[in-house]
Each structure stands twice: as C-alpha cells, then as structure tokens.
Motif scaffolding. Structure first.
Motif, short mmCIF file in Angstrom:
data_model
loop_
_atom_site.label_atom_id
_atom_site.label_comp_id
_atom_site.label_asym_id
_atom_site.label_seq_id
_atom_site.Cartn_x
_atom_site.Cartn_y
_atom_site.Cartn_z
N ALA A 33 0.84 -1.21 0.00
CA ALA A 33 0.00 0.00 0.00
C ALA A 33 0.87 1.25 0.00
O ALA A 33 0.57 2.24 -0.69
N VAL A 34 1.97 1.22 0.75
CA VAL A 34 2.90 2.36 0.78
C VAL A 34 3.57 2.54 -0.57
O VAL A 34 3.60 3.64 -1.13
N ILE A 35 4.08 1.45 -1.14
CA ILE A 35 4.78 1.54 -2.42
C ILE A 35 3.85 2.05 -3.52
O ILE A 35 4.27 2.81 -4.39
N ARG A 36 2.58 1.66 -3.46
CA ARG A 36 1.62 2.14 -4.46
C ARG A 36 1.44 3.66 -4.38
O ARG A 36 0.97 4.28 -5.34
N CYS A 37 1.82 4.27 -3.27
CA CYS A 37 1.70 5.72 -3.10
C CYS A 37 2.93 6.48 -3.59
O CYS A 37 2.93 7.70 -3.65
N TYR A 38 4.00 5.75 -3.91
CA TYR A 38 5.21 6.40 -4.41
C TYR A 38 4.90 7.09 -5.74
O TYR A 38 4.02 6.65 -6.49
N PRO A 39 5.64 8.13 -6.06
CA PRO A 39 5.46 8.78 -7.36
C PRO A 39 5.66 7.77 -8.49
O PRO A 39 6.48 6.85 -8.38
#
Length: 168
Positions: A33-39
């Motif tokens: 979920a965090v990685i999906r928020c990366y640019p």
C-alpha cells in the motif's frame, strides 16, 4: 490523492531514506500500500502472474543480485547470480549451485510485484519486490553492485527497460 498517499509523501519529504516497511509500520498499513503511493517515476506494480517470467529474466542476466528476505525482525541476504528454476510439486524450485540461492517458491501466492527505483543510503537502488495478497513483501531482488559498490550498468538498463515495457 487519497489520505494514505498524502501521509506517505509527507514522510518521504521529511525522511527520504525511510524504508517502505518502516513507513507501513508507522502508518499501520502494509508495505505494498505504501509503495503504491510512491510517485509513478519510482514504481511500477504488476500482477503476480508475472513472477516466474521475471525471475527467469533475472536468472538470464547471469550476474550477481542481492536477494533479501525480512523475517521476524531479521534480514537475510544472499549475493549471487539468481539461479534458474523449474516447476515441480506446486513450487518454483530454484536450482542454485553451492553458494547460490536454493529454495522452493509458492509463486501462486505472489499477488503483485513492484519494480522500485528509489535511492537508499545516498545511492541509487533498484529492486523487484514480490508481495502476497496481504500486501506483505515475501522477498526482494535488488540489482547487483560491483566491488566499488556501483550498480551494474547492464542490469540497470535491463531493469529500466522492463519498467518501461511493463508500464505501457
């Protein structure tokens, strides 16, 4: 941008070296979920059905990579060429020589794979993260480095091309 993305981006601005699993822990979510928020320039997320194909591609490089497994607060690493594998008895079996990785991977439990390009400890870094359905990272394969700690250019080129192809 949703609330989680705002929080992740704020953390990345204030603490750019913080690892995704650390951010996930602090925000009470999972690493994917965090990685999906990366640019978008930092990450491409693809279906887990591509796991075997990507592992075979990495094995075809015949150059050193670093495989990392986080388990129970510990980190296990092996630096060697990723060995070829074959399917048997419901697993993708890595057939490493002595000193290489051996293992039995349940690839049908890999739900997503993230190709991540993000500096770490002041150096460029690229990796494949293999995630289960809960968004937890099962293992990562980082691009290799030479004796001076520089990324292997042929791996970087292949990784960037893969990210581009998978994103289109």
């Amino acid at each position: 941008m949703d609330d989680l993305a705002v929080q992740v981006n704020a953390i990345l601005e204030q603490q750019p070296h913080q690892l995704p699993h650390e951010i996930a822990h602090s925000l009470n979510t999972n690493e994917l979920a965090v990685i999906r928020c990366y640019p978008p320039e930092l990450v491409v997320v693809v279906p887990g059905a591509l796991a075997q194909s990507l592992l075979e591609t990495i094995a075809d490089w015949h150059t050193t990579v670093t495989v990392i497994v986080h388990s129970g607060g510990s980190i296990f690493e092996i630096k060697a060429p990723l060995p070829a594998g074959k399917n048997a008895r419901g697993y993708f079996n890595l057939l490493g020589e002595p000193g290489q990785l051996h293992g039995h991977l349940k690839l049908d439990l890999i739900d997503h794979i993230a190709l991540v390009s993000k500096p770490f400890m002041g150096r460029d870094s690229h990796y494949f993260g293999f995630f289960n359905q809960a968004g937890e990272c099962v293992f990562k394969v980082y691009l290799g480095r030479d004796k001076q700690g520089k990324l292997l250019p042929e791996q970087v080129s292949a990784f960037v091309a893969l990210k581009h192809d998978l994103n289109n």
